[in-house]
Every structure is written in C-alpha cells, then in structure tokens.
Design a protein around this motif. Structure first.
Motif, mmCIF file in Angstrom:
data_model
loop_
_atom_site.group_PDB
_atom_site.id
_atom_site.type_symbol
_atom_site.label_atom_id
_atom_site.label_comp_id
_atom_site.label_asym_id
_atom_site.label_seq_id
_atom_site.Cartn_x
_atom_site.Cartn_y
_atom_site.Cartn_z
ATOM 1 N N SER A 71 -7.625 84.371 -47.289
ATOM 2 C CA SER A 71 -6.285 83.833 -47.071
ATOM 3 C C SER A 71 -5.604 83.590 -48.408
ATOM 4 C CB SER A 71 -6.348 82.517 -46.281
ATOM 5 O OG SER A 71 -6.875 82.729 -44.995
ATOM 6 N N ASP A 100 -12.889 81.891 -49.672
ATOM 7 C CA ASP A 100 -12.183 81.896 -48.386
ATOM 8 C C ASP A 100 -10.669 81.931 -48.586
ATOM 9 O OD1 ASP A 100 -14.474 81.413 -46.459
ATOM 10 O OD2 ASP A 100 -14.748 79.724 -47.825
ATOM 11 N N GLU A 105 -11.848 77.391 -51.922
ATOM 12 C CA GLU A 105 -10.563 77.902 -52.404
ATOM 13 C C GLU A 105 -10.567 77.882 -53.919
ATOM 14 O OE1 GLU A 105 -5.732 77.151 -51.845
ATOM 15 O OE2 GLU A 105 -7.190 75.802 -50.916
ATOM 16 N N LYS A 137 -14.591 75.436 -46.458
ATOM 17 C CA LYS A 137 -14.039 76.630 -47.082
ATOM 18 C C LYS A 137 -13.908 76.415 -48.576
ATOM 19 C CE LYS A 137 -11.560 78.393 -43.063
ATOM 20 N NZ LYS A 137 -10.261 78.844 -42.506
ATOM 21 N N LYS A 165 -19.809 78.003 -53.058
ATOM 22 C CA LYS A 165 -20.164 78.455 -51.711
ATOM 23 C C LYS A 165 -21.581 78.038 -51.346
ATOM 24 C CE LYS A 165 -18.751 82.596 -50.383
ATOM 25 N NZ LYS A 165 -18.440 84.057 -50.396
#
Length: 288
Positions: A238, A214, A196, A194, A187
């Motif tokens: 998500s 994310d 993942e 994003k 990050k």
C-alpha cells in the motif's frame, strides 16, 4: 488505561483548570436555586464534534442537568442552528460554559477541516488519515473528531504500529543497517502488525520495495515522483502520501493513485468553530 478513562481524565483536567476553585462571579450574583434552559448555537457552518464530550462535562458539574443533543457528532450544522439544549440550574450551566464551548469549538474545527479534505477525494476511493501531530493531551479526542467526520485514524501511539521514519534510517545507516535489513528486522518482531516505512526519494523507494513492507509512506515527494511510485511499486504494498498536503493539492495527489493521504493539519492546525451559549428561558427551580 482504557479509552473511557482517558476521556474522563481529559475532561477532569479541563474542568479542574477552570472551575476547581469555584466560580466567584456566578456564586455571588446568581441564586443557587435559579433554573433555566440554554441553547448552544453554531455561529457558522460546521461539522459538529465534541457534543458527547460536552454532555459528560456538564453532568460532571451537575448530574441533575438535562442535556439534549439536537445535532449529533459527525453531522453538519448551519450557522444559527441549535446544536444542544441544556436545562437545569443556571449556576451549573454557567460554570461549565467555557469548558464545553472549548471542546465543541476545537473538536468541531477538526471535524470540519477533515470533512473538507474527505469531500475533495470522496469519489476516488482514497482515504484521508490523521497523524500523531496532535495537541498534547487531546490526541484521543482529536482522532475521535477525525473519525466522526469520515477520516481514518492512524496509529494513536508509538506502540500501535511499526513505522520506520527518516531518523530511524539515519540511525540505521550509522550502524551499517540497510533499508531492506531494517524492514526485515521489523517484520521479524512485528507480531502481526503491519510494517510501514517512510521514504523521501525514488532511490529509497527502490530499496524499500526490495524489503517488501506492508506500506510505504511517500514523504514530501513531488507529484511526478508519486506517480512514478504508483507505477513501480507492486500492488501488494500500500502507498501512503504525506507531507505538504493542502486542500489545493490533495485531489491531485489522490488522482496519482495512492491508497491513503495523511494530513497533520487536520489536527494541529484546525481553526476553532464559533459556538455560543445563550439562555432561552427562565423558570424557578426547586429549593435544595
């Protein structure tokens, strides 16, 4: 290299391997000034993709050819329907025949399989996505076929997104880097992308949630574990399901409540669609 240049390069390679040294059969028996029209016909029900690629390939062989798409990419074709009509020099059409049919067959296969997955979950608000499991050299075109059929394109290359996978986790563990620390490192340097992370069990999931990525990919997890993940992961993260997804279980996975289902099979295992090229008229062509 831009997208257009990549497409041009793929088509050039396909033409080079088939007709760069000429077409001995056609050149020996077909008059150079003979003209005609040919139809490309779907021999089975399919979702069409690759028509525009075929058009570009035809015009690379002979800019004077007239190409008319009867069924646009992303639309369904019934068995026996005409997808494309090509008019011009017979020699040029014959030289391009196998290359354009190969593109149409493979890309329509990808689109047709993608559409079947999309249809299975269309009322659930879940997206069907592709992966990087593509045939070497054809990724751009395969992802185009996925998109044409209503699927979602995931990262096209390693520079286009941050995904911490299982082998990253192994390497991290060997250096004493925890999952949450790895996410924090990603990050910090994401520059707006994003982040993942892929997890394979509920223990990894818990550690991943602590790092606040994310997106979390649930890799080859059971339906019960997927349902547990949906219940426990904050809605700010998500959830993507991947691995072991088939037409038989994709709806159950979607009903579990994930946001995205990625399916490698739609690109690496799509069966080619059967098309044929048939001459339908003959006419004299002007002498060159």
């Amino acid at each position: 290299m831009g997208t257009h240049n990549q497409i041009e390069r793929i088509i050039d390679i396909a033409l080079e391997e088939d007709v760069a040294r000429g077409d001995r059969t056609t050149e020996l028996i077909i008059p150079a000034n003979m003209g005609g029209s040919a139809a490309i016909i779907a021999r089975e029900d399919a979702v069409v993709a690759g028509g525009e690629i075929a058009r570009i390939a035809l015009l690379k062989v002979d800019q004077s050819l007239e190409v008319k798409m009867e069924i646009q990419d992303g639309n369904p074709a019934k068995a026996g329907e005409v997808v494309m009509v090509i008019t011009g020099r017979v020699t040029s059409i014959l030289k391009a025949e196998r290359v354009i049919l190969n593109f149409l067959s493979h890309l329509s296969g990808v689109a047709t399989l993608t559409a079947r997955y999309v249809e299975k979950v269309k009322d659930l608000g879940v997206k069907i996505g592709d992966t990087r499991k593509t045939l070497p050299g054809l990724r751009l075109l395969e992802k185009y076929a996925v998109y044409a059929a209503g699927g979602q394109n995931n990262r096209p290359d390693l520079a286009s997104g941050i995904l911490i996978k299982d082998n990253h986790l192994v390497a991290m563990a060997a250096k004493g880097i925890s999952i949450s620390e790895g996410i924090a490192k990603a990050k910090a340097g994401a520059n707006g992308m994003k982040v993942e992370i892929e997890v394979q069990n509920l223990e990894q999931l818990k550690q991943a949630v602590d790092g606040k990525p994310d997106i979390i990919m649930l890799d080859n997890m059971s339906l019960d574990d997927i349902r547990e993940a949906v219940k426990t992961v904050p809605t700010t993260i998500s959830l993507e399901a991947s691995g072991g997804i088939t037409l038989e279980n994709v709806r159950e996975v979607a009903e579990a409540g994930v946001d995205l289902i990625s399916v490698g099979a739609i690109t690496h295992s799509a069966r080619g669609v059967n098309f044929s090229l048939d001459f339908v008229t003959g006419r004299p062509a002007a002498q060159e």
